[in-house]
Enzyme design. Structure first.
Site, PDB file in Angstrom:
ATOM      1  N   ARG A  27       0.680  -1.223   0.071  1.00  0.00           N
ATOM      2  CA  ARG A  27      -0.006  -0.011  -0.099  1.00  0.00           C
ATOM      3  C   ARG A  27       0.793   1.159  -0.122  1.00  0.00           C
ATOM      4  NH1 ARG A  27      -2.082   1.471   4.381  1.00  0.00           N
ATOM      5  NH2 ARG A  27      -2.331  -0.811   5.084  1.00  0.00           N
ATOM      6  N   TYR A  73     -16.867  19.415 -13.303  1.00  0.00           N
ATOM      7  CA  TYR A  73     -17.087  17.826 -13.096  1.00  0.00           C
ATOM      8  C   TYR A  73     -18.138  17.432 -12.216  1.00  0.00           C
ATOM      9  CZ  TYR A  73     -16.472  12.791 -12.996  1.00  0.00           C
ATOM     10  OH  TYR A  73     -16.668  11.414 -12.982  1.00  0.00           O
ATOM     11  N   ASP A 130      -7.737  20.947 -11.893  1.00  0.00           N
ATOM     12  CA  ASP A 130      -8.049  19.751 -12.436  1.00  0.00           C
ATOM     13  C   ASP A 130      -7.720  19.884 -14.114  1.00  0.00           C
ATOM     14  OD1 ASP A 130      -9.418  17.672 -14.008  1.00  0.00           O
ATOM     15  OD2 ASP A 130     -11.020  17.689 -12.646  1.00  0.00           O
ATOM     16  N   LYS A 188      -8.588   9.011 -18.564  1.00  0.00           N
ATOM     17  CA  LYS A 188      -8.979   9.622 -19.784  1.00  0.00           C
ATOM     18  C   LYS A 188      -7.733   9.908 -20.829  1.00  0.00           C
ATOM     19  CE  LYS A 188     -12.792  10.323 -17.414  1.00  0.00           C
ATOM     20  NZ  LYS A 188     -13.122  11.471 -16.580  1.00  0.00           N
TER      21      LYS A 188
HETATM   22  C1  LIG Z   1     -13.742  11.798 -15.247  1.00  0.00           C
HETATM   23  C2  LIG Z   1     -13.229  13.042 -14.770  1.00  0.00           C
HETATM   24  C3  LIG Z   1     -12.881  13.064 -13.288  1.00  0.00           C
HETATM   25  C4  LIG Z   1     -12.991  12.010 -12.494  1.00  0.00           C
HETATM   26  O1  LIG Z   1     -11.919  10.779 -12.876  1.00  0.00           O
HETATM   27  P1  LIG Z   1     -12.318   9.306 -12.475  1.00  0.00           P
HETATM   28  O2  LIG Z   1     -11.240   8.763 -13.054  1.00  0.00           O
HETATM   29  O3  LIG Z   1     -13.593   8.969 -13.411  1.00  0.00           O
HETATM   30  O4  LIG Z   1     -12.500   9.204 -11.185  1.00  0.00           O
HETATM   31  C5  LIG Z   1     -12.318  14.375 -12.680  1.00  0.00           C
HETATM   32  N1  LIG Z   1     -12.338  15.367 -13.476  1.00  0.00           N
HETATM   33  C6  LIG Z   1     -12.647  15.440 -14.632  1.00  0.00           C
HETATM   34  C7  LIG Z   1     -12.598  16.744 -15.543  1.00  0.00           C
HETATM   35  C8  LIG Z   1     -12.933  14.339 -15.611  1.00  0.00           C
HETATM   36  O5  LIG Z   1     -13.424  14.349 -16.791  1.00  0.00           O
END
Ligand SMILES: *Cc1c(COP(=O)(O)O)cnc(C)c1O
Length: 375
Positions: free
Chosen positions: A51, A102, A173, A198
């Protein structure tokens, strides 16, 4: 892990994503890192337990560190990464954030503001004056740009500079842009976060997140959250994501090129009321994006004539584009965001978010055009 990190650091990003996160160049060493499947380690070393660390994470962390320009730690998802950052924000803090961010982040903020007595100031991130005013007397700013799915662009350089001069901690983000299109850490932000799910992994086969920072002290706190709360990624997933990172610059370039062309064509489509894409000269966020981003990304949104039902019909009719949520993969996806019922009320009912992939542009156009005509 890599033999010459100083050398790789000086390369351009498209070379860095290929060269980083590899074992040292010793005879018969493998070219790629291994998938380290071990829950524990022989005593006396730096890691100790599964971990706390893993060589497969480390390889990917090194690669993202170069892309984002700051030391990086991985999490089991993007939202786990965001949660870990927010766990380091003291109870009672005043947080400034986008009102169109988001949905997962919005839900999380709603919960922690109730439980931890945080005050959240929701702003239009593309209204710089509104953001700057909201920063006064706040402790923490969480800026998403471009926003998901409204595609608003914040004046990151200006907002980050002002927030830092007021003593706020700033997190960005960076999921829609990635470090290839903008580097919030270079602008002075404390955290740059990615949903690795993504663009970084890029093949819609992994759920993972990352936090990058140049502030050792703050990152250690976030690392402690990962240790104590345990939202760690799997070694295989880290290995897969690193494999995806190798082609990030190629995928993003092609997807952006496709997005630009689709945005142009969709702008004059009879079934489309409005196209949102910062790359379009007519887009309200074009000049801002152009002023500091290296590209406009590969997400675009359309508002479909005929309302929610018409938009759903179009999404159900496509044969190449997949009707599904998520984004950033090689394959194009689309969906009507309000189908979830959790989007901000400012997101129109007929807004369809398109994550443009790397397919042939004419095939994509034919599919979109036919789907819109099937309404
Ligand atoms: C998808 C997304 C997230 C969350 O990510 P996960 O991997 O699905 O937990 C956060 N911010 C943005 C802009 C996203 O598109």
């Amino acid at each position: 892990m890599s033999t010459d990190r100083e050398y790789i650091k000086k390369l351009s990003p498209e070379s860095q994503v290929v060269a980083s996160g590899r074992p040292g160049r010793t005879k018969d060493a493998s070219l790629n890192p291994n998938i380290e499947l071990s829950a524990t380690f022989h005593a006396g070393g730096d890691i100790g337990y599964g971990r706390f660390g893993n060589a497969s994470w480390k390889a990917l962390e090194e690669a993202i560190e170069l892309i984002e320009g700051g030391k990086t730690i991985l999490f089991s998802s993007g939202l786990a990464a965001i949660s870990a950052i927010f766990k380091t924000v003291p109870n009672g803090s005043v947080i400034v954030t986008s009102k169109n961010g988001y949905t997962g982040t919005m839900n999380l903020l709603r919960q922690i503001s109730e439980i931890n007595g945080m005050q959240v100031r929701y702003v239009d991130v593309s209204n710089t004056q509104e953001v700057l005013t909201a920063l006064e007397g706040a402790n923490f700013a969480w800026i998403e740009s471009p926003t998901n799915p409204a595609l608003e662009v914040a004046d990151l350089p200006k907002i980050i500079k002002q927030a830092k001069s007021l003593g706020l901690i700033v997190g960005v983000d960076n999921t829609f842009a990635t470090g290839l299109l903008q580097q919030p850490l270079k602008m002075g932000a404390d955290f740059s976060m990615n949903s690795v799910t993504k663009y970084l992994s890029g093949h819609s086969d992994v759920v993972m997140g990352s936090v990058s920072s140049r502030n050792e002290n703050l990152l250690t706190k976030v690392l402690d959250v990962r240790k104590f709360h345990g939202a760690i990624p799997g070694p295989f997933e880290a290995w897969l994501a690193l494999r995806g990172v190798r082609t990030l610059s190629l995928r993003l370039a092609k997807a952006q090129e496709n997005a630009m062309e689709l945005a142009k064509r969709l702008s004059s489509h009879p079934q489309v009321d409005r196209v949102r894409y910062p790359g379009l000269e007519t887009d309200p966020h074009h000049l801002m994006a152009k002023s500091f981003m290296k590209g406009f990304g590969a997400i675009l949104c359309i508002e479909v004539k005929g309302g929610a039902n018409a938009a759903d019909r179009a999404c159900e009719s496509s044969k190449l584009i997949t009707y599904a949520t998520s984004l950033g993969g090689v394959e194009s996806l689309w969906e009507r965001r309000q189908r979830w019922g959790s989007e901000a009320p400012s997101i129109p009912d007929n807004l369809v978010r398109i994550s443009v992939g790397i397919e042939n542009i004419e095939d994509l156009w034919l599919d979109i055009d036919q789907s819109l005509r099937a309404i």
